[in-house]
Design a protein around this motif. Sequence first.
Motif, PDB file in Angstrom:
ATOM      1  N   ALA A 229       0.693  -1.197  -0.146  1.00  0.00           N
ATOM      2  CA  ALA A 229      -0.119  -0.030  -0.021  1.00  0.00           C
ATOM      3  C   ALA A 229       0.979   1.341   0.271  1.00  0.00           C
ATOM      4  O   ALA A 229       0.383   2.218  -0.539  1.00  0.00           O
ATOM      5  N   ALA A 230       1.749   1.075   0.748  1.00  0.00           N
ATOM      6  CA  ALA A 230       2.846   2.340   0.954  1.00  0.00           C
ATOM      7  C   ALA A 230       3.670   2.691  -0.415  1.00  0.00           C
ATOM      8  O   ALA A 230       3.751   3.991  -1.036  1.00  0.00           O
ATOM      9  N   LEU A 231       3.725   1.600  -1.297  1.00  0.00           N
ATOM     10  CA  LEU A 231       4.435   1.581  -2.364  1.00  0.00           C
ATOM     11  C   LEU A 231       3.383   2.118  -3.676  1.00  0.00           C
ATOM     12  O   LEU A 231       3.797   2.919  -4.351  1.00  0.00           O
ATOM     13  N   LYS A 232       2.129   1.872  -3.446  1.00  0.00           N
ATOM     14  CA  LYS A 232       1.202   2.366  -4.380  1.00  0.00           C
ATOM     15  C   LYS A 232       1.093   3.922  -4.225  1.00  0.00           C
ATOM     16  O   LYS A 232       0.730   4.375  -5.194  1.00  0.00           O
ATOM     17  N   VAL A 233       0.749   4.291  -3.010  1.00  0.00           N
ATOM     18  CA  VAL A 233       0.309   5.471  -2.799  1.00  0.00           C
ATOM     19  C   VAL A 233       1.568   6.547  -2.326  1.00  0.00           C
ATOM     20  O   VAL A 233       2.107   6.367  -1.460  1.00  0.00           O
ATOM     21  N   GLU A 234       1.525   7.520  -3.247  1.00  0.00           N
ATOM     22  CA  GLU A 234       2.884   8.417  -3.174  1.00  0.00           C
ATOM     23  C   GLU A 234       2.482   9.501  -2.440  1.00  0.00           C
ATOM     24  O   GLU A 234       2.430  10.793  -2.858  1.00  0.00           O
ATOM     25  N   ASP A 235       2.073   9.290  -1.069  1.00  0.00           N
ATOM     26  CA  ASP A 235       1.638  10.385   0.032  1.00  0.00           C
ATOM     27  C   ASP A 235       2.399   9.956   1.282  1.00  0.00           C
ATOM     28  O   ASP A 235       2.499   9.048   1.785  1.00  0.00           O
ATOM     29  N   GLU A 236       3.016  11.111   1.891  1.00  0.00           N
ATOM     30  CA  GLU A 236       4.092  11.005   2.394  1.00  0.00           C
ATOM     31  C   GLU A 236       3.246  10.749   4.048  1.00  0.00           C
ATOM     32  O   GLU A 236       3.911   9.973   5.065  1.00  0.00           O
ATOM     33  N   ASP A 237       2.040  11.318   4.134  1.00  0.00           N
ATOM     34  CA  ASP A 237       1.605  10.984   5.416  1.00  0.00           C
ATOM     35  C   ASP A 237       1.126   9.681   5.529  1.00  0.00           C
ATOM     36  O   ASP A 237       1.273   9.206   6.601  1.00  0.00           O
ATOM     37  N   PHE A 238       0.556   9.223   4.477  1.00  0.00           N
ATOM     38  CA  PHE A 238      -0.065   7.722   4.476  1.00  0.00           C
ATOM     39  C   PHE A 238       1.442   6.847   4.631  1.00  0.00           C
ATOM     40  O   PHE A 238       1.258   5.809   5.456  1.00  0.00           O
ATOM     41  N   ARG A 239       2.395   7.143   3.902  1.00  0.00           N
ATOM     42  CA  ARG A 239       3.443   6.084   4.083  1.00  0.00           C
ATOM     43  C   ARG A 239       4.031   6.258   5.583  1.00  0.00           C
ATOM     44  O   ARG A 239       4.523   5.262   6.065  1.00  0.00           O
ATOM     45  N   THR A 240       4.243   7.549   5.938  1.00  0.00           N
ATOM     46  CA  THR A 240       4.681   7.498   7.330  1.00  0.00           C
ATOM     47  C   THR A 240       3.872   6.933   8.301  1.00  0.00           C
ATOM     48  O   THR A 240       4.328   6.131   9.417  1.00  0.00           O
ATOM     49  N   ARG A 241       2.694   6.813   8.204  1.00  0.00           N
ATOM     50  CA  ARG A 241       1.590   6.368   9.100  1.00  0.00           C
ATOM     51  C   ARG A 241       1.994   4.505   9.072  1.00  0.00           C
ATOM     52  O   ARG A 241       1.902   3.909  10.087  1.00  0.00           O
ATOM     53  N   LEU A 242       2.184   3.995   7.970  1.00  0.00           N
ATOM     54  CA  LEU A 242       2.569   2.594   7.679  1.00  0.00           C
ATOM     55  C   LEU A 242       3.924   2.224   8.063  1.00  0.00           C
ATOM     56  O   LEU A 242       4.240   1.071   8.309  1.00  0.00           O
ATOM     57  N   LEU A 243       4.884   3.134   7.697  1.00  0.00           N
ATOM     58  CA  LEU A 243       6.462   2.862   7.665  1.00  0.00           C
ATOM     59  C   LEU A 243       7.176   3.580   8.505  1.00  0.00           C
ATOM     60  O   LEU A 243       8.287   3.305   8.510  1.00  0.00           O
ATOM     61  N   ALA A 244       6.665   4.247   9.373  1.00  0.00           N
ATOM     62  CA  ALA A 244       7.632   4.906  10.298  1.00  0.00           C
ATOM     63  C   ALA A 244       8.454   3.991  11.329  1.00  0.00           C
ATOM     64  O   ALA A 244       7.990   2.926  11.422  1.00  0.00           O
ATOM     65  N   LEU A 245       9.410   4.463  11.791  1.00  0.00           N
ATOM     66  CA  LEU A 245      10.431   3.778  12.585  1.00  0.00           C
ATOM     67  C   LEU A 245       9.757   3.143  13.691  1.00  0.00           C
ATOM     68  O   LEU A 245      10.118   2.091  14.136  1.00  0.00           O
ATOM     69  N   ARG A 246       8.691   3.852  14.449  1.00  0.00           N
ATOM     70  CA  ARG A 246       8.038   3.124  15.552  1.00  0.00           C
ATOM     71  C   ARG A 246       7.219   2.272  15.057  1.00  0.00           C
ATOM     72  O   ARG A 246       7.211   1.265  15.792  1.00  0.00           O
ATOM     73  N   VAL A 247       6.577   2.279  13.968  1.00  0.00           N
ATOM     74  CA  VAL A 247       5.925   1.073  13.495  1.00  0.00           C
ATOM     75  C   VAL A 247       6.689  -0.156  13.193  1.00  0.00           C
ATOM     76  O   VAL A 247       6.231  -1.112  13.534  1.00  0.00           O
ATOM     77  N   ALA A 248       8.210   0.191  12.700  1.00  0.00           N
ATOM     78  CA  ALA A 248       8.911  -0.928  12.281  1.00  0.00           C
ATOM     79  C   ALA A 248       9.241  -1.511  13.433  1.00  0.00           C
ATOM     80  O   ALA A 248       9.394  -2.981  13.643  1.00  0.00           O
ATOM     81  N   LEU A 249       9.843  -0.889  14.582  1.00  0.00           N
ATOM     82  CA  LEU A 249      10.115  -1.461  15.858  1.00  0.00           C
ATOM     83  C   LEU A 249       8.954  -2.092  16.651  1.00  0.00           C
ATOM     84  O   LEU A 249       9.144  -3.114  16.866  1.00  0.00           O
ATOM     85  N   GLY A 250       7.787  -1.530  16.591  1.00  0.00           N
ATOM     86  CA  GLY A 250       6.652  -1.944  16.996  1.00  0.00           C
ATOM     87  C   GLY A 250       6.272  -3.308  16.604  1.00  0.00           C
ATOM     88  O   GLY A 250       5.822  -4.114  17.304  1.00  0.00           O
ATOM     89  N   LYS A 251       6.350  -3.468  15.185  1.00  0.00           N
ATOM     90  CA  LYS A 251       6.047  -4.714  14.400  1.00  0.00           C
ATOM     91  C   LYS A 251       7.026  -5.710  14.985  1.00  0.00           C
ATOM     92  O   LYS A 251       6.556  -6.841  15.324  1.00  0.00           O
ATOM     93  N   MET A 252       8.265  -5.514  15.022  1.00  0.00           N
ATOM     94  CA  MET A 252       9.121  -6.527  15.675  1.00  0.00           C
ATOM     95  C   MET A 252       8.739  -7.064  17.030  1.00  0.00           C
ATOM     96  O   MET A 252       8.770  -8.209  17.162  1.00  0.00           O
ATOM     97  N   ALA A 253       8.512  -6.119  17.831  1.00  0.00           N
ATOM     98  CA  ALA A 253       8.210  -6.447  19.317  1.00  0.00           C
ATOM     99  C   ALA A 253       7.103  -7.162  19.341  1.00  0.00           C
ATOM    100  O   ALA A 253       6.989  -7.857  20.134  1.00  0.00           O
ATOM    101  N   LEU A 254       5.969  -6.617  18.675  1.00  0.00           N
ATOM    102  CA  LEU A 254       4.471  -7.467  18.941  1.00  0.00           C
ATOM    103  C   LEU A 254       4.644  -8.660  18.488  1.00  0.00           C
ATOM    104  O   LEU A 254       3.930  -9.420  18.673  1.00  0.00           O
ATOM    105  N   THR A 255       5.219  -8.914  17.487  1.00  0.00           N
ATOM    106  CA  THR A 255       5.311 -10.076  16.600  1.00  0.00           C
ATOM    107  C   THR A 255       6.032 -11.104  17.474  1.00  0.00           C
ATOM    108  O   THR A 255       5.811 -12.246  17.608  1.00  0.00           O
ATOM    109  N   LEU A 256       7.097 -10.590  17.995  1.00  0.00           N
ATOM    110  CA  LEU A 256       7.875 -11.570  19.114  1.00  0.00           C
ATOM    111  C   LEU A 256       6.699 -11.869  20.385  1.00  0.00           C
ATOM    112  O   LEU A 256       6.939 -13.024  20.726  1.00  0.00           O
ATOM    113  N   ALA A 257       6.221 -10.967  20.788  1.00  0.00           N
ATOM    114  CA  ALA A 257       4.944 -11.161  21.753  1.00  0.00           C
ATOM    115  C   ALA A 257       3.953 -12.028  21.237  1.00  0.00           C
ATOM    116  O   ALA A 257       3.689 -13.033  22.091  1.00  0.00           O
ATOM    117  N   ALA A 258       3.585 -12.226  20.352  1.00  0.00           N
ATOM    118  CA  ALA A 258       2.665 -13.015  19.600  1.00  0.00           C
ATOM    119  C   ALA A 258       3.162 -14.584  19.253  1.00  0.00           C
ATOM    120  O   ALA A 258       2.326 -15.373  19.997  1.00  0.00           O
TER     121      ALA A 258
END
Length: 467
Positions: A109-138
Motif C-alpha cells: 500500500a505504501a508503495l502504491k500511494v505516493e503520499d508522505e502522510d500515508f507512508r509515514t503512518r505505515l512505515l515510520a520507525l516506531r511502526v517498524a520497531l513495534g512490528k518486531m516487538a509485537l510479533t515476538l510477543a505473539a
Amino acid sequence: MSDLPPHDDADAPHHPRFQRLRKLRQHDLLSPLQWRRRVLFWTGAIVVGLSAVFFAKAADYAFELFHSVASHGWWVPLLITPPMFALLCWLTQGALKATRGSGIPQAIAALKVEDEDFRTRLLALRVALGKMALTLAALLGGASVGREGPTVHVGAGLLYSMGRRFGFDDPTAAGRFILAGSAAGLAAAFNTPLAGIVFAIEEMSGTFEHRMSGTLLTAVFVAGVVSLGVLGNYAYFGDISASLPLGRAWLAVLLTGIVGGLAGGLFARLIIPSTLGLRGVVGRLRARQPIAFAAACGLALVLLSLLSANGLYGTGYAQARDILQGHSDTGPLFGVLKFLGNIASSWAGIPGGIFSPALAVGAGLGGNIAHLLPGADTSAVVLLGMAAYLSGVTQAPLTATVISLELTANHMMALPIMAACLLARGASALVCRVPVYKALADALIVQYEAERARREPTPATEPGHAP
C-alpha cells in the motif's frame, strides 16, 4: 520523417545521440547525489540484514520459551494464549494499528500511494520497531504466525525512514527505498536472495524498472551477505534430495496443485475483510468487541491444538521440516488443524505473518496426498504440497516456486514445483479472485482515503459558502 541521416544508426558509437547518452551515464556514475544514495542503500541493506538475523534469533527464543512453559500441562496455554491475543489487540488499537497482520500489505500500500502522510503512518520507525516487538510477543503467546512478512514490513520501514532522514523524500525516490527494503527483508528472513528479487517483481511492484534493477539487486545482495555471514550458508528446511521422475508420479503435481490451490484460495478469502470471512457474524463481533473477539480466537487456537499431537502454536517450521524429512508424528489431521489455527490467529488481527504457517499447512496436506500415491517419493510430494499451498494463498507462483527451491536447496524439483504452483494459482483464483496481499493493501488504501475525505472540508462546509 526522421531527423536522423539516411542509413545512420542512433546506437552507433559515433552518433551524437549515443555520445550524449554516454555523457549522461558518466555524469550519473560520478554524481555525488547518486553516490550518496548508493551508500545509503548499502548501509540500509546491512541494517535490514542485521535486523532480520536478530529477529529470527529472537523469534526462535520467544517460541522456545512459550513451548517450555506450555509443556508443564495442557491447561497452561489456556492461561497464556487468550490473554496475549487480547493484549496485542488492545495495543494495536491506536498508534500501532499499522503493526497488525502480515506487514506485506502495508508495504504494498505504501508503495502504491505516493503520499508522505500515508507512508509515514505505515512505515515510520516506531511502526517498524513495534512490528518486531509485537510479533515476538505473539510468538511468546503461542500464536500461529510467522516472522517473514513482518521482516518485509520492518525492512521497508527501516530503509524508508533512513531515506527520509537523509533527504530522499521525493515520492519516487521513497518508493525505491520501500521496494528495496521489502525485497532485502524477505531475502534476509529466509536466507533466499533470489526469492527476494522475484518477490519484489511479482508481489510488490508487478514491474521491473530498468533503472531500479541495479539498486534492488545490490540491496538484496548486501542483506543476503549479512544473513549468510552471521547464520552461515544453510537451507531453511535442510538439504532435501527429493525427486519426481516423469510418469505416474506426476499425478502428485495435479493433486497438490488442485488441493493446495483451492485450500490456499479458501484461506485467503477467509482472511480478507471484504469477503466471506469477516462480512457477517464474524465481522460484527470483531467490530463491536475486538478485544474479547481476539481472546476468543486465542481460545480457539488452544482448543484446536489439543486435537493435534504437537500443537498448532508458532510458525510450524519444526513440524513442516519433520514432515518433509519423513520422521513426523504430527498426525494425519495436522494440515487441516493448522489451517484452522492460522485462520484464528489472522482473525484476531494481531501482528504476525502467514508465510511459515502456510508452508506448514502445505506440508501437512502434502503428507496426506503422499499416502494416496505409494509409488511417489514422499518428500517430493510434501514439497509440492508446500509450494502449491503457498502459491494458492499468495497467488504468486514464481515467488512460491523460488522460495520452495531455495528453502530446500533442491533444483531437481524445479519443473514439478513450477507446474504445481501455476496450477495452484489458477485453482486459487476460482475461490478468491483477488490476491490476498493486494486485497489487504487495497483495504488499507480505501480506509485512508475515507479518513482523509472526512477530514477535508466539503464545499458546503467551507467558510463563506452559502448553503
